[in-house]
Scaffold this motif. Structure first.
Motif, mmCIF file in Angstrom:
data_model
loop_
_atom_site.group_PDB
_atom_site.id
_atom_site.type_symbol
_atom_site.label_atom_id
_atom_site.label_comp_id
_atom_site.label_asym_id
_atom_site.label_seq_id
_atom_site.Cartn_x
_atom_site.Cartn_y
_atom_site.Cartn_z
ATOM 1 N N UNK A 126 -1.122 11.739 4.292
ATOM 2 C CA UNK A 126 0.300 11.776 4.091
ATOM 3 C C UNK A 126 0.849 11.700 5.433
ATOM 4 N N UNK A 127 0.671 12.952 6.169
ATOM 5 C CA UNK A 127 1.299 12.994 7.539
ATOM 6 C C UNK A 127 0.575 11.801 8.498
ATOM 7 N N UNK A 128 -0.824 11.740 8.217
ATOM 8 C CA UNK A 128 -1.619 10.690 9.209
ATOM 9 C C UNK A 128 -1.226 9.466 8.878
ATOM 10 N N UNK A 129 -0.767 8.912 7.726
ATOM 11 C CA UNK A 129 -0.496 7.762 7.387
ATOM 12 C C UNK A 129 0.874 7.147 7.655
ATOM 13 N N UNK A 130 1.930 7.768 7.477
ATOM 14 C CA UNK A 130 3.120 7.191 7.687
ATOM 15 C C UNK A 130 3.374 6.726 8.998
ATOM 16 N N UNK A 131 2.985 7.146 10.162
ATOM 17 C CA UNK A 131 3.212 6.473 11.490
ATOM 18 C C UNK A 131 2.657 5.025 11.489
ATOM 19 N N UNK A 132 1.798 4.453 10.506
ATOM 20 C CA UNK A 132 1.385 2.953 10.559
ATOM 21 C C UNK A 132 2.619 2.221 10.336
ATOM 22 N N UNK A 133 3.308 2.319 9.158
ATOM 23 C CA UNK A 133 4.407 1.552 8.907
ATOM 24 C C UNK A 133 5.438 1.452 10.037
ATOM 25 N N UNK A 134 5.691 2.796 10.466
ATOM 26 C CA UNK A 134 6.675 2.709 11.506
ATOM 27 C C UNK A 134 6.464 2.340 12.753
ATOM 28 N N UNK A 135 5.133 2.348 12.986
ATOM 29 C CA UNK A 135 4.779 1.605 14.429
ATOM 30 C C UNK A 135 4.712 0.165 14.094
ATOM 31 N N UNK A 183 16.061 0.010 10.442
ATOM 32 C CA UNK A 183 16.189 1.425 10.980
ATOM 33 C C UNK A 183 16.399 2.361 9.695
ATOM 34 N N UNK A 184 17.113 1.904 8.850
ATOM 35 C CA UNK A 184 17.175 2.658 7.570
ATOM 36 C C UNK A 184 16.072 2.695 6.697
ATOM 37 N N UNK A 185 15.157 1.760 6.693
ATOM 38 C CA UNK A 185 14.055 1.864 6.002
ATOM 39 C C UNK A 185 12.911 2.946 6.755
ATOM 40 N N UNK A 186 12.884 2.801 8.032
ATOM 41 C CA UNK A 186 12.161 4.007 8.747
ATOM 42 C C UNK A 186 12.559 5.230 8.384
ATOM 43 N N UNK A 187 13.969 5.508 8.410
ATOM 44 C CA UNK A 187 14.447 6.760 8.018
ATOM 45 C C UNK A 187 14.114 7.212 6.488
ATOM 46 N N UNK A 188 14.043 6.241 5.659
ATOM 47 C CA UNK A 188 13.450 6.316 4.405
ATOM 48 C C UNK A 188 12.092 6.787 3.997
ATOM 49 N N UNK A 189 11.109 6.235 5.310
ATOM 50 C CA UNK A 189 9.906 6.764 5.156
ATOM 51 C C UNK A 189 9.871 7.887 5.709
ATOM 52 N N UNK A 229 0.971 -1.056 0.214
ATOM 53 C CA UNK A 229 -0.020 -0.089 -0.083
ATOM 54 C C UNK A 229 0.746 1.250 0.052
ATOM 55 N N UNK A 230 2.111 1.255 -0.661
ATOM 56 C CA UNK A 230 2.894 2.471 -0.502
ATOM 57 C C UNK A 230 3.597 2.768 0.704
ATOM 58 N N UNK A 231 4.087 3.960 0.767
ATOM 59 C CA UNK A 231 5.061 4.403 1.684
ATOM 60 C C UNK A 231 4.048 4.686 3.241
ATOM 61 N N UNK A 232 2.673 4.652 2.746
ATOM 62 C CA UNK A 232 1.735 5.063 4.057
ATOM 63 C C UNK A 232 1.010 3.506 4.546
ATOM 64 N N UNK A 233 1.376 2.592 3.780
ATOM 65 C CA UNK A 233 1.155 1.117 4.039
ATOM 66 C C UNK A 233 1.674 0.513 5.125
ATOM 67 N N UNK A 234 0.992 -0.482 5.502
ATOM 68 C CA UNK A 234 1.690 -1.160 6.618
ATOM 69 C C UNK A 234 2.755 -2.104 6.216
ATOM 70 N N UNK A 235 3.824 -2.337 7.365
ATOM 71 C CA UNK A 235 5.033 -3.309 7.008
ATOM 72 C C UNK A 235 4.618 -4.591 7.582
ATOM 73 N N UNK A 236 4.422 -5.630 6.864
ATOM 74 C CA UNK A 236 3.798 -7.123 7.178
ATOM 75 C C UNK A 236 5.136 -7.889 7.334
ATOM 76 N N UNK A 237 5.490 -8.336 8.519
ATOM 77 C CA UNK A 237 6.475 -9.254 8.634
ATOM 78 C C UNK A 237 6.105 -10.666 8.018
ATOM 79 N N UNK A 238 6.853 -11.293 7.322
ATOM 80 C CA UNK A 238 6.530 -12.585 6.626
ATOM 81 C C UNK A 238 5.710 -13.760 7.297
#
Length: 554
Positions: A529-538, A466-472, A422-431
């Motif tokens: 944009x601002x409201x969505x990016x916290x989701x993948x970081x969390x 941590x690098x990916x979080x910085x990228x987001x 779901x893009x940079x605002x989408x969730x990060x799903x562990x395998x």
């Protein structure tokens, strides 16, 4: 956003669009941010120089920093995860000066990596020798190749195009019969929800615009598919353009609009060309213009090329862009169906949403609803990146297990620890969670993720989280429209916190501080944009705590 500016822009209309003039000026001069250009463009619309300069200076391809750039390297999430861009950048430096190399996000070459744009064409996966030939002769292989697989029988969104005469027969029957109430019922029965990520019921939006007062209405296709890792809209515009155009024509007939506009991102040059050719074919077939087929229905279609601004994927920022204003997010209500382009009632849907209308016309609303789940109906396209054995576009019924999609693609060819969907605002799903998800809005939401547009980016084990979080954070900071403090400041502060922790091993991030930062962005940002990016970081902080804990206070 000034209503007066919208009214002034409306005086010139769509055909003499000031934003198009900005783009054309940049293509000719390398930038539109020159005093004489700014003044002449603004003067025709009675815009002051400051207003026009404020708009021009926002876009990557219009601002003065773009002048002199000869090649643009993709810096999107998929190319980052592919690990191809450092080598590509080094290779390009043997052909260009450093200040001639720019950056661009995203080219939709996520299935291959090594993506860049040169002389208005996109390339990816090039060898050093191929690069040398390209820059020496100006000729190179820019054909986009990836798998297109349908898990549906018969295929719907990926079905072969039978030709204009056959394909538009259901549309001809629709406008000849002239029963808009009947179509309203079919749309409601279909249960179609917007495919842009929000999943809003289509029949509500279309009916709202139809009921809105006003003789002038617009249909706008949001083709600014800026999510890194997504190339679904790109596929549809380049290989199935008439599915999109038919959907817009149906919307125009239903709502009483006479003008349809496709806002296509500049990062997709082939999409612009192919869509324009398809529009010309429709004109030649007598399906656009005045009194179409003698039904009294008037409708025209026009494409407008973007200029490099991710925020224009947000519908109100896109509308401001079309008006020649700085593309900042507008407060809602009023919603675009009541007060949209030029402050007139407007339907805004994305490419894939419009592409679903053909299936509803041919199958009927109830027939369409038989595909998928009761809450998430119909087919869904997913785009898979270069870490899969068979990357490409996959069509499945809503509700299909996510693991089934990955199996259709042959699984991964590299070691992967998570996917962002779901893009940079989408969730990060562990395998470990993939097997628990199905391709629908409810499944992802219940599990704490987001289906969004359904582009899949694979995060390899070799890439530090941590690098990916910085990228987001960096992405959000770069792409924020700047209108609201939580997004503009929060993303910058988040980027600084992560960068400091990475650069200084003695510095540890206060968990309460970053939690407060993310909560504030999530709850108070003006748009997603601002409201969505916290989701993948969390998600990353929750599921990869062991990997990340060294950067945080105990």
């Amino acid at each position: 956003m000034s209503k007066n500016l919208s009214a002034l822009s409306f005086r010139k209309g769509v055909e003499k669009n000031v934003f198009e003039r900005m783009v054309e000026a940049a293509e000719k001069h390398g930038t539109a941010e020159k005093n004489d250009l700014v003044h002449s463009m603004g003067q025709d619309h009675l815009f002051g120089d400051a207003l026009t300069l404020g708009a021009v200076s926002f876009y990557d391809f219009l601002k003065k920093e773009n002048e002199g750039k000869k090649v643009f390297v993709c810096n999107g999430s998929a190319c980052l995860c592919a690990g191809t861009q450092d080598k590509l950048h080094h290779s390009l430096e043997t052909h260009f000066k450093k200040d001639e190399i720019g950056h661009i996000c995203c080219l939709g070459r996520c299935h291959e990596g090594g993506a860049f744009q040169y002389q208005g064409k996109n390339y990816s996966g090039q060898t050093d020798s191929a690069l040398g030939d390209l820059f020496k002769t100006g000729q190179g292989d820019h054909i986009d190749r990836y798998a297109v697989v349908s898990h549906l029988q018969p295929a719907q969104l990926t079905a072969e195009f039978p030709g204009i005469e056959t394909y538009y027969e259901p549309f001809k029957k629709l406008i000849t019969a002239g029963d808009r109430d009947a179509l309203a019922t079919e749309l409601k029965d279909s249960g179609l929800r917007g495919r842009g990520g929000a999943g809003f019921p289509l029949h509500f939006k279309w009916s709202s615009c139809r009921a809105a007062e006003g003789k002038v209405k617009y249909i706008v296709c949001n083709a600014d598919e800026g999510d890194p890792g997504a190339y679904i809209d790109k596929y549809l515009m380049e290989q199935r353009p008439h599915s999109v155009l038919l959907g817009m024509m149906v919307a125009g007939w239903f709502a009483g609009a006479e003008t349809g506009i496709l806002y296509i991102r500049a990062e997709y040059p082939d999409s612009v060309t192919i869509v324009n050719e398809a529009i010309e074919d429709l004109r030649a077939a007598g399906l656009l213009g005045q009194d179409i087929l003698g039904t009294g229905f008037n409708f025209t279609l026009k494409s407008i090329k973007g200029a490099g601004a991710y925020i224009c994927g947000e519908e109100t920022a896109l509308l401001a862009s079309l008006e020649g204003q700085r593309p900042e997010v507008r407060t809602r209500p009023p919603f675009p169906t009541i007060e949209g382009l030029f402050r007139k009632p407007t339907i805004v849907n994305n490419v894939e949403t419009f592409a679903n209308l053909y299936a509803i016309l041919t199958m009927g609303g109830k027939g369409y609803a038989q595909v998928g789940t009761p809450q998430s109906t119909g087919p869904k396209l997913l785009s898979l990146d270069s870490h899969f054995v068979k990357p490409g576009i996959y069509e499945v019924a809503m509700g299909t297990p996510l693991q089934t999609v990955f199996d259709l693609a042959g699984g991964f060819k590299t070691a992967i620890k998570a996917v962002q969907i779901g893009g940079p605002l989408g969730g990060i799903v562990p395998l470990s969670h993939v097997s628990q998800l199905t391709v629908d809005f409810e499944s992802f939401k219940k599990a704490g993720f987001l289906l969004g547009h359904a582009g899949v980016v694979s995060i390899p084990e070799s890439l530090p989280m941590i690098e990916y979080i910085q990228h987001l954070f960096q992405f959000t900071s770069d792409e924020s429209c700047g209108k609201c403090f939580p997004c503009r400041l929060g993303s910058t502060r988040g980027k600084e916190l992560i960068a400091k922790a990475r650069d200084d091993s003695s510095y540890k991030i206060d968990r309460e501080l970053i939690t407060d930062l993310l909560d504030t962005m999530e709850q108070t940002s003006l748009c997603a944009l601002g409201g969505g990016v916290p989701l993948p970081i969390k998600n990353a902080l929750q599921h990869f705590d062991e990997e990340l804990k060294g950067y945080f206070q105990a």
